[in-house]
Structure formats: structure tokens, C-alpha cells
Scaffold this active site. Sequence first.
Site, PDB file in Angstrom:
ATOM      1  N   TRP A 123      10.678  -9.143   0.609  1.00 34.93           N
ATOM      2  CA  TRP A 123       9.727  -9.596   1.644  1.00 34.93           C
ATOM      3  C   TRP A 123       8.311  -9.059   1.395  1.00 34.93           C
ATOM      4  O   TRP A 123       7.530  -8.914   2.324  1.00 34.93           O
ATOM      5  CB  TRP A 123      10.224  -9.199   3.046  1.00 34.93           C
ATOM      6  CG  TRP A 123      11.617  -9.637   3.309  1.00 34.93           C
ATOM      7  CD1 TRP A 123      12.006 -10.873   3.746  1.00 34.93           C
ATOM      8  CD2 TRP A 123      12.816  -8.866   3.151  1.00 34.93           C
ATOM      9  NE1 TRP A 123      13.378 -10.914   3.863  1.00 34.93           N
ATOM     10  CE2 TRP A 123      13.905  -9.697   3.514  1.00 34.93           C
ATOM     11  CE3 TRP A 123      13.082  -7.570   2.741  1.00 34.93           C
ATOM     12  CZ2 TRP A 123      15.221  -9.265   3.482  1.00 34.93           C
ATOM     13  CZ3 TRP A 123      14.403  -7.137   2.699  1.00 34.93           C
ATOM     14  CH2 TRP A 123      15.454  -7.979   3.065  1.00 34.93           C
ATOM     15  N   HIS A 124       8.011  -8.783   0.121  1.00 36.36           N
ATOM     16  CA  HIS A 124       6.692  -8.221  -0.211  1.00 36.36           C
ATOM     17  C   HIS A 124       5.818  -9.304  -0.840  1.00 36.36           C
ATOM     18  O   HIS A 124       5.342  -9.171  -1.964  1.00 36.36           O
ATOM     19  CB  HIS A 124       6.862  -7.037  -1.176  1.00 36.36           C
ATOM     20  CG  HIS A 124       7.561  -5.874  -0.559  1.00 36.36           C
ATOM     21  ND1 HIS A 124       8.148  -4.866  -1.285  1.00 36.36           N
ATOM     22  CD2 HIS A 124       7.762  -5.555   0.749  1.00 36.36           C
ATOM     23  CE1 HIS A 124       8.686  -3.977  -0.459  1.00 36.36           C
ATOM     24  NE2 HIS A 124       8.471  -4.374   0.784  1.00 36.36           N
ATOM     25  N   MET A 163      10.325  -0.647   7.888  1.00 35.45           N
ATOM     26  CA  MET A 163       9.754   0.638   8.322  1.00 35.45           C
ATOM     27  C   MET A 163       9.569   1.711   7.250  1.00 35.45           C
ATOM     28  O   MET A 163       9.289   2.860   7.578  1.00 35.45           O
ATOM     29  CB  MET A 163      10.576   1.213   9.493  1.00 35.45           C
ATOM     30  CG  MET A 163      10.472   0.362  10.713  1.00 35.45           C
ATOM     31  SD  MET A 163      11.793   0.642  11.921  1.00 35.45           S
ATOM     32  CE  MET A 163      13.160  -0.191  11.184  1.00 35.45           C
TER      33      MET A 163
HETATM   34  C1  FAD Z   1      11.658  -8.361   6.652  1.00 39.04           C
HETATM   35  C2  FAD Z   1      10.522  -7.555   6.084  1.00 39.04           C
HETATM   36  C3  FAD Z   1      10.754  -6.239   5.685  1.00 39.04           C
HETATM   37  C4  FAD Z   1       9.701  -5.488   5.140  1.00 39.04           C
HETATM   38  N1  FAD Z   1       9.891  -4.151   4.928  1.00 39.04           N
HETATM   39  C5  FAD Z   1       8.827  -3.378   4.635  1.00 39.04           C
HETATM   40  C6  FAD Z   1       8.939  -1.968   4.627  1.00 39.04           C
HETATM   41  O1  FAD Z   1       9.988  -1.401   4.907  1.00 39.04           O
HETATM   42  N2  FAD Z   1       7.837  -1.246   4.301  1.00 39.04           N
HETATM   43  C7  FAD Z   1       6.658  -1.834   3.973  1.00 39.04           C
HETATM   44  O2  FAD Z   1       5.721  -1.109   3.603  1.00 39.04           O
HETATM   45  N3  FAD Z   1       6.513  -3.170   3.986  1.00 39.04           N
HETATM   46  C8  FAD Z   1       7.559  -3.943   4.354  1.00 39.04           C
HETATM   47  N4  FAD Z   1       7.394  -5.298   4.461  1.00 39.04           N
HETATM   48  C9  FAD Z   1       6.109  -5.903   4.067  1.00 39.04           C
HETATM   49  C10 FAD Z   1       4.977  -5.724   5.088  1.00 39.04           C
HETATM   50  O3  FAD Z   1       5.447  -5.742   6.400  1.00 39.04           O
HETATM   51  C11 FAD Z   1       3.971  -6.849   4.883  1.00 39.04           C
HETATM   52  O4  FAD Z   1       3.586  -6.876   3.537  1.00 39.04           O
HETATM   53  C12 FAD Z   1       2.731  -6.689   5.744  1.00 39.04           C
HETATM   54  O5  FAD Z   1       3.052  -6.666   7.105  1.00 39.04           O
HETATM   55  C13 FAD Z   1       1.785  -7.862   5.459  1.00 39.04           C
HETATM   56  O6  FAD Z   1       0.656  -7.725   6.274  1.00 39.04           O
HETATM   57  P1  FAD Z   1      -0.354  -8.945   6.425  1.00 39.04           P
HETATM   58  O7  FAD Z   1      -1.423  -8.496   7.309  1.00 39.04           O
HETATM   59  O8  FAD Z   1      -0.681  -9.440   5.059  1.00 39.04           O
HETATM   60  O9  FAD Z   1       0.519 -10.104   7.104  1.00 39.04           O
HETATM   61  P2  FAD Z   1       1.363 -10.088   8.449  1.00 39.04           P
HETATM   62  O10 FAD Z   1       1.623  -8.691   8.881  1.00 39.04           O
HETATM   63  O11 FAD Z   1       2.534 -10.962   8.213  1.00 39.04           O
HETATM   64  O12 FAD Z   1       0.386 -10.724   9.525  1.00 39.04           O
HETATM   65  C14 FAD Z   1       0.013 -12.085   9.558  1.00 39.04           C
HETATM   66  C15 FAD Z   1      -0.228 -12.446  11.020  1.00 39.04           C
HETATM   67  O13 FAD Z   1      -0.898 -13.698  11.091  1.00 39.04           O
HETATM   68  C16 FAD Z   1      -0.330 -14.489  12.130  1.00 39.04           C
HETATM   69  N5  FAD Z   1      -0.634 -15.883  11.763  1.00 39.04           N
HETATM   70  C17 FAD Z   1      -0.170 -16.576  10.701  1.00 39.04           C
HETATM   71  N6  FAD Z   1      -0.729 -17.786  10.650  1.00 39.04           N
HETATM   72  C18 FAD Z   1      -1.598 -17.859  11.691  1.00 39.04           C
HETATM   73  C19 FAD Z   1      -2.491 -18.862  12.146  1.00 39.04           C
HETATM   74  N7  FAD Z   1      -2.631 -20.033  11.509  1.00 39.04           N
HETATM   75  N8  FAD Z   1      -3.226 -18.618  13.266  1.00 39.04           N
HETATM   76  C20 FAD Z   1      -3.112 -17.433  13.932  1.00 39.04           C
HETATM   77  N9  FAD Z   1      -2.269 -16.443  13.534  1.00 39.04           N
HETATM   78  C21 FAD Z   1      -1.541 -16.666  12.408  1.00 39.04           C
HETATM   79  C22 FAD Z   1       1.142 -14.122  12.092  1.00 39.04           C
HETATM   80  O14 FAD Z   1       1.819 -14.451  13.272  1.00 39.04           O
HETATM   81  C23 FAD Z   1       1.053 -12.617  11.835  1.00 39.04           C
HETATM   82  O15 FAD Z   1       0.946 -11.898  13.037  1.00 39.04           O
HETATM   83  C24 FAD Z   1       8.422  -6.084   4.971  1.00 39.04           C
HETATM   84  C25 FAD Z   1       8.201  -7.409   5.372  1.00 39.04           C
HETATM   85  C26 FAD Z   1       9.232  -8.128   5.949  1.00 39.04           C
HETATM   86  C27 FAD Z   1       8.957  -9.537   6.391  1.00 39.04           C
END
Ligand code: FAD
Length: 581
Positions: free
Chosen positions: A518-519, A134
Site C-alpha cells: 500500500w505504498h 501504523m
Molecule cells: C492499508 C495501508 C497500510 C499502510 N501502512 C503503512 C504503515 O504502516 N506505515 C507507513 O508509514 N505507511 C503506511 N501506509 C502508507 C501511508 O499511509 C501513505 O503512503 C500516506 O498516507 C500517503 O499520504 P498522502 O498524503 O500521499 O495520501 P493520503 O493520505 O491517501 O491522502 C489523500 C487524501 O485526499 C483525499 N482525496 C482524494 N481525492 C480527492 C479529491 N478529488 N477531492 C478531495 N479530496 C480527495 C482522500 O480522501 C485522502 O484523505 C499504508 C497505506 C495503506 C493504504
Amino acid sequence: MSAAAATLGTIQTVQTALTVLHTLALTAWHFPSDCPISNDSSYDFIIIGGGTAGSVLANRLSANENIKVLLLETGGYAPLESELPGLFPLLPNTVYDFNFTSVNDKYTAQNLQNGQIELTQGKMLGGSAANHHMIHVQGDPHDYDQWAKILDDDTWSYKNVQPYLKRQENLTDPGLLDSKYSQLHGTNGFLKVARDEQLANINYLEAFKELGHKIVEDVSSETSSLGFNEPLLYVADGIRQTGAVGYLGAAQARKNLCVALFSTATKILIKDGVAVGVQVLTSDGKTSKLYAKKEVIVSAGAINSPKLLMLSGIGPKTHLESLGIKVVADLPVGQNFMDHPSAVVVYQMEANTDPLPAANPHDFPVPITTGYVALDSKQLYPDYQVINLVFPHDATALLQLCANVFKYTNEVCDKFFAATSGRSTLFVVYNLMTPKSRGEIKLASANPTDQPLIYTGTFTNKDDLDLMARGLENFNRVLNTTYFKSVDASLVDVGICSGLSDLKFWECYALEMSATMWHYAGTCSMGSVLDTQLRVKGVENLRVVDSSAMPMQVSGNINAAVGMIAERASDFILDTWNISH
Ligand SMILES: Cc1cc2nc3c(=O)[nH]c(=O)nc-3n(C[C@H](O)[C@H](O)[C@H](O)COP(=O)(O)OP(=O)(O)OC[C@H]3O[C@@H](n4cnc5c(N)ncnc54)[C@H](O)[C@@H]3O)c2cc1C
């Protein structure tokens, strides 16, 4: 029994009990209803993944009611414990997590359970923002200027991305709204952000000030993000703010947006070099083919996006051929994996037994400050970030974080916990901002249900270890400050690196305790796999829009940068197809 083992047992019991609540889908009211899909249907755009990036795109592309958008999400609605900010330590190792682990490199992270890094990643609507921690931060201007330089494209310079960083935000923090920082933030976006100001932070901020750091109300800046502050958080009205809550919630009533849950993309359908649709596996075990008249957009996150591309024949030729996958485009997919390497350091404060206000599940669980520090006094961008959490004495919450979130061994967590007996502790999450090391994601097989192999590559470049050690040593000077002396503070010894001192100690500590922030990013990066409008090179009508696209890390938590990429991409896409916005 070890306190950490007992806590892990309790967490599992609570997680099992919560599965009963999950059947009630108590959060569904925030989101669009689950939409059925049928074989051979077609849409203008198919977006794969309803996480941070996918939620932005689904909203922006469906804003024009004549455009039909399908959002495929492999998980379901986020559970109640995702919405309540104080419960985030309960989220890893559940059905809402892909439960990825790194390949043990036998070199780093050896004080984590099984010598492996727990690469938590959200598997639900909202994606990793639904189980992240968050913290909201825009990143340093230097980061984006570096992107523009690497890509030789000014589109990605700070000046040009700043409007998109702002466009996501709805700043609700009264103090900042009334300050010089307000012009750096948006107030009309879909993501509400505010600070959680706490009296308990004051002594620590004073100590950081005594070390010569700037104390600022906000680290957002047009010039430099250095300084210590109480961070902005993705929390408003007592609820975690994710892209799904904000962007999808606002698009709930749109008839032209279909959000299909428990629908996993297993292959991108490519005909004569053009992406035409997606093969989807649904929870009833059926496989369907769905078609995109305009584009397929992959937003499955930095681990699953490269996995899907490789399963579809887009990736390193020799790797794909070794698994019998027909090559469509030979590209360095999966390479350039980046994270922020982290290590937890705990300080015990002998003479600080202050109680803290009782934890409220609607708030971030403990008082929090963040700091961004450069080791060279002339440098304006940070080398490291620290996230400082104040735990009251005998805090089992510390154990939850240590054992279930970071996944340190029970021995390490027990030592941290013993230090909290009768006294407060400062739990410092230290992380390196712009590592040079790179890892790689590879397929374990051509079967889409198999987990990929994740090589984090942490400290494969020796410069990172050196910088991490120097940074840890630099932060440790906090023990010399008036406040830390007044509470008789000391570093908690977890029994590793004994006999070593100074930089040698910190180098050993960084290696042994290295973990993740987790980045994950960079596995389909712009410049190598994508062009600067996020189009996959050599395949038409296919983009990757998520953290995979980042050419370099940003200096801070990366969710805002991912949202910015998606906001930016939505404009590219609408312009490409002459759709008004
Ligand atoms: C534990 C943790 C703590 C973090 N803390 C922070 C923080 O405090 N502040 C911050 O800025 N960032 C934080 N981050 C990082 C941030 O949350 C992520 O970098 C960001 O959410 C990535 O966004 P994205 O759209 O790339 O991927 P995601 O948000 O991971 O979205 C990918 C989506 O695709 C879906 N998916 C995957 N494969 C498939 C498929 N084959 N078919 C259909 N759906 C699929 C998944 O279920 C998911 O919903 C953290 C991450 C984690 C895991």
C-alpha cells in the site's frame, strides 16, 4: 464452510453494525468543524485532500492568521474503528476506502481474490494514515541521497531532509528518549510515536541475531538502517496518530482555516497556464467553483492526484486526447507508479502454544518486530524489509489480516489458519525495498466519478523477481536457528509451487503470492512532472504535494517520507509568497 469465508462474513456484519455508530460522528471532537463552501468564494490557498500531506500543509499554511486556507476533503471524519489501533483489519472495503483494485495482469498476484491487488486507500480526513498499519520509520539515508542524485538537487539529500523528518515527530517512547537515538527524533512535532515493547518478541529477535543481524533499539540512523527491532508506531494514549489528529487537531480553533468535508475536487481551473481555482462537487450534488489567489495544492494521494491532473488536462497528450480531454500540459502524469511488492510467509511453531495477553483495541493487535536486510554484506541499505507478527494459536485475527487486508484467496487463508490450530505462528510480511519495476495510472474515462485504471507493473523488471526470491530464501534460513528448531518450526505450505525447490520455489512463491504494501508513490514525480519545489511544470501556481512526488521509493513504510515532503513544501510555499513562518 471455509474459515476464511466465515470470517469475511463476520467482518461484513460488524462493518454494517458499525455504520450505526458512524452517524454519531464520535471522533469529530478531534478535528476542525465541517466548514460550508459557497460558489465563487476565494482563498489564498486551496489544498485538495486531507490525508497525510494535506493535513501538514493545512496546519503550516494557516499558522499565519492573515492567510485564508481551504482544505477540501472528499470523505468525512475518520470513524472510531480507525482511532482504535487494534481494529485496523475492519477498515478495508468500507465507505472509508476508495476500494481501488489493480488491473489483473494474469502474471502476478494470482493467489489473491480475483487475481487482483486490493489497493486500499483512505477516503476520510487523515487519508491513508487513518487506515494504515501504523509503522513509523524514517527511511534509510541512502534513499534520500539517491533522490538528491536523481534530481541533481541537494535539497533532497538525507542531511537536508532529516530536519523535516524530525519536525513531524513527537517521540514519546521513554526508552528511546533516554538513548543515543533521541537526537535523531523530534519531540515538538504533531505526530506522537512510540514502541509497543512485548516479551513475546524476545525469542524471535534472538533468532535474527543468530543469523548475524544487528538487533537495535531503533533503525533510525545517519549511516545505515539495517537491523531488527521493535518498531515505532503511530499510536499514543491508545489512539492512532494521523496527520488529521495531530496537525488538524492543533489547528481546530483557527478561523482562517476552512476544512470542507464531503467536497470532491473534480477539476483544477486553469486560465492562460495559471491554476486559478478548483471545481468542486459536494454531497448535495452541487458543483461550485472556488478560487485561489495564490496557489492550488494537490494532495489527493498517488492514485487520485494523477487522476485529477489528467481530468484537468495535465498528462500524457495521446492518452488525454483519446478521451477527448483538452491538453493543458503534456507531462508523464500517472507513469512511474511504484509500490513495495510484498508476499506473506507463515511459519508454524509446533511446540509453541504460549498464550498472548488478551488483545486490547487500544494497542497494535499482536507483538511486532521489523527487520531491514541487505543481501550483500558490504551494502549499508536494505534490499528487503520484514514485518513479523506473532499470532497465538487459533487466532481469527490472522484470518482477518489474510482475507480482508491482504485479500488472499480463501484457500490460502484457510491453510494459514489451519496451521494455527493449537500452536503459535509467525506471520511474516516480506517486501522488496527499491523495486525497479514501474506501473501506471490511467483514466478509464473523462468522468471524474469513474475509478482509474491501475496497472501496478509488479515484476515487469525481472531483476525485482530475482531479488525478491533471493531475499525470501535468505529470510527462510530462520528455520535453522536454535529457537525455531526448539519449537519445531516449519514453513506453512499453501499448496502452490509444489515440486519446486530452493530459488525456483521462492521465485514461484513471490509471483503467486505477490501483494501490495500500500505504498503507492511516484505518479507525479519530481524531475519529470514536478520541479524540485513540487511545482507542476508548465502550469503556474500549482503544486502536487504527496506521495506522488517521490522520485524513488524509500526503504520502509512511507508515511514519514510523505509527511517530510509536505513539511518541506510548506516552507517552499511560505517562502515563495513571503509569508512569515
Ligand atoms: C492499508 C495501508 C497500510 C499502510 N501502512 C503503512 C504503515 O504502516 N506505515 C507507513 O508509514 N505507511 C503506511 N501506509 C502508507 C501511508 O499511509 C501513505 O503512503 C500516506 O498516507 C500517503 O499520504 P498522502 O498524503 O500521499 O495520501 P493520503 O493520505 O491517501 O491522502 C489523500 C487524501 O485526499 C483525499 N482525496 C482524494 N481525492 C480527492 C479529491 N478529488 N477531492 C478531495 N479530496 C480527495 C482522500 O480522501 C485522502 O484523505 C499504508 C497505506 C495503506 C493504504
